[in-house]
Design a protein around this motif. Structure first.
Motif, PDB file in Angstrom:
ATOM      1  N   ARG A 172       0.826  -1.208   0.000  1.00 64.35           N
ATOM      2  CA  ARG A 172       0.000   0.000   0.000  1.00 64.35           C
ATOM      3  C   ARG A 172       0.867   1.269   0.000  1.00 64.35           C
ATOM      4  O   ARG A 172       0.553   2.243  -0.676  1.00 64.35           O
ATOM      5  CB  ARG A 172      -0.894  -0.001   1.238  1.00 64.35           C
ATOM      6  CG  ARG A 172      -1.777   1.202   1.390  1.00 64.35           C
ATOM      7  CD  ARG A 172      -2.825   1.288   0.335  1.00 64.35           C
ATOM      8  NE  ARG A 172      -3.876   0.351   0.680  1.00 64.35           N
ATOM      9  CZ  ARG A 172      -4.994   0.241   0.029  1.00 64.35           C
ATOM     10  NH1 ARG A 172      -5.220   0.995  -1.002  1.00 64.35           N
ATOM     11  NH2 ARG A 172      -5.884  -0.632   0.386  1.00 64.35           N
ATOM     12  N   LEU A 173       1.964   1.250   0.757  1.00 67.33           N
ATOM     13  CA  LEU A 173       2.769   2.466   0.938  1.00 67.33           C
ATOM     14  C   LEU A 173       3.974   2.582   0.015  1.00 67.33           C
ATOM     15  O   LEU A 173       4.354   3.691  -0.357  1.00 67.33           O
ATOM     16  CB  LEU A 173       3.255   2.552   2.390  1.00 67.33           C
ATOM     17  CG  LEU A 173       2.182   2.647   3.452  1.00 67.33           C
ATOM     18  CD1 LEU A 173       2.806   2.584   4.834  1.00 67.33           C
ATOM     19  CD2 LEU A 173       1.375   3.920   3.289  1.00 67.33           C
ATOM     20  N   HIS A 174       4.634   1.490  -0.276  1.00 63.45           N
ATOM     21  CA  HIS A 174       5.891   1.465  -1.033  1.00 63.45           C
ATOM     22  C   HIS A 174       6.986   2.214  -0.263  1.00 63.45           C
ATOM     23  O   HIS A 174       6.760   2.741   0.819  1.00 63.45           O
ATOM     24  CB  HIS A 174       5.710   2.001  -2.445  1.00 63.45           C
ATOM     25  CG  HIS A 174       4.688   1.228  -3.219  1.00 63.45           C
ATOM     26  ND1 HIS A 174       4.946  -0.013  -3.729  1.00 63.45           N
ATOM     27  CD2 HIS A 174       3.399   1.515  -3.526  1.00 63.45           C
ATOM     28  CE1 HIS A 174       3.859  -0.458  -4.344  1.00 63.45           C
ATOM     29  NE2 HIS A 174       2.903   0.443  -4.226  1.00 63.45           N
ATOM     30  N   ALA A 175       8.172   2.238  -0.824  1.00 62.93           N
ATOM     31  CA  ALA A 175       9.361   2.693  -0.106  1.00 62.93           C
ATOM     32  C   ALA A 175       9.300   4.138   0.387  1.00 62.93           C
ATOM     33  O   ALA A 175       9.574   4.408   1.557  1.00 62.93           O
ATOM     34  CB  ALA A 175      10.599   2.487  -0.975  1.00 62.93           C
ATOM     35  N   VAL A 176       8.968   5.066  -0.483  1.00 62.30           N
ATOM     36  CA  VAL A 176       9.024   6.485  -0.112  1.00 62.30           C
ATOM     37  C   VAL A 176       8.053   6.787   1.025  1.00 62.30           C
ATOM     38  O   VAL A 176       8.427   7.374   2.044  1.00 62.30           O
ATOM     39  CB  VAL A 176       8.752   7.391  -1.336  1.00 62.30           C
ATOM     40  CG1 VAL A 176       8.605   8.848  -0.909  1.00 62.30           C
ATOM     41  CG2 VAL A 176       9.864   7.242  -2.360  1.00 62.30           C
ATOM     42  N   ARG A 177       6.830   6.390   0.869  1.00 65.69           N
ATOM     43  CA  ARG A 177       5.814   6.693   1.895  1.00 65.69           C
ATOM     44  C   ARG A 177       6.118   5.941   3.190  1.00 65.69           C
ATOM     45  O   ARG A 177       5.933   6.478   4.286  1.00 65.69           O
ATOM     46  CB  ARG A 177       4.424   6.332   1.360  1.00 65.69           C
ATOM     47  CG  ARG A 177       3.319   6.829   2.215  1.00 65.69           C
ATOM     48  CD  ARG A 177       3.145   8.345   2.025  1.00 65.69           C
ATOM     49  NE  ARG A 177       2.020   8.783   2.840  1.00 65.69           N
ATOM     50  CZ  ARG A 177       2.109   9.668   3.810  1.00 65.69           C
ATOM     51  NH1 ARG A 177       3.248  10.252   4.070  1.00 65.69           N
ATOM     52  NH2 ARG A 177       1.060   9.997   4.521  1.00 65.69           N
TER      53      ARG A 177
END
Length: 182
Positions: free
Chosen positions: A87-92
């Motif tokens: 849902r978020l991936h690395a950056v978030r």
């Protein structure tokens, strides 16, 4: 010795093959997709996954699952790390977790093995923290946001050193020791 591994994750299969073959154990990959119970409880998740794999294959088999346990979030996301990450991936993920007052975390792998009579569990963990921003190649899952204790860079930036520190390798070593005793 040959052992069955139920997984569709090529990186996990590659890691397991690399670590186990050094000990004379050959991996027989069973790329079966197992619907995972959505739970924070890593042990319950692996236990259910193991029983489903054993029912499908009908022979001794092992499964593995890894998760991040964020200390300031009372161990969340734990067994739900994949869902959280998707849902978020690395950056978030880094923005949210890496900027907490306490971004410390435990990266934990749990292997479940059913020998046909009994279930066995083997755990490996690495303590560290979540980086404020991703660093290194976007390779395997959250490698580019997890900084192991004693290092100033992420798993993704560590290259081959990552495999030596790996929580999966630690769990596999415990599994190897069990197999040598039986």
């Amino acid at each position: 010795m040959k052992i069955r591994f139920a997984s569709v994750n090529e990186q996990k299969i590659c890691d397991a093959r690399e670590f186990l073959e050094q000990s004379g154990i050959e991996i027989i990959s069973f790329p079966v997709r197992i619907v995972e119970q959505q739970t924070e409880d890593l042990h319950q998740l692996v236990s259910d996954k193991l029983m489903d794999a054993f029912k499908m294959i009908g022979k001794p088999v092992f499964v593995e699952h890894s998760g991040l346990f964020i200390n300031s979030l009372n161990g969340f996301p734990g067994g739900l790390t994949q869902t959280f990450w998707d849902r978020l991936h690395a950056v978030r993920f880094s923005e949210l977790i890496g900027n907490l007052d306490d971004s410390s975390a435990v990266a934990r792998s749990l292997i479940g093995y059913c020998d046909g009579r009994k279930r066995h569990f083997f755990e490996g963990e690495v303590t560290g923290r979540i980086s404020r921003e991703p660093a290194g190649a976007e390779g395997f899952e959250w490698d580019n946001v997890f900084i192991p204790d004693g290092y100033s860079c992420t798993f993704a930036e560590l290259g081959g050193v990552h495999n030596e520190l790996s929580m999966r390798k630690r769990a596999l070593n415990a599994f190897i020791n069990h197999l040598r005793r039986v």
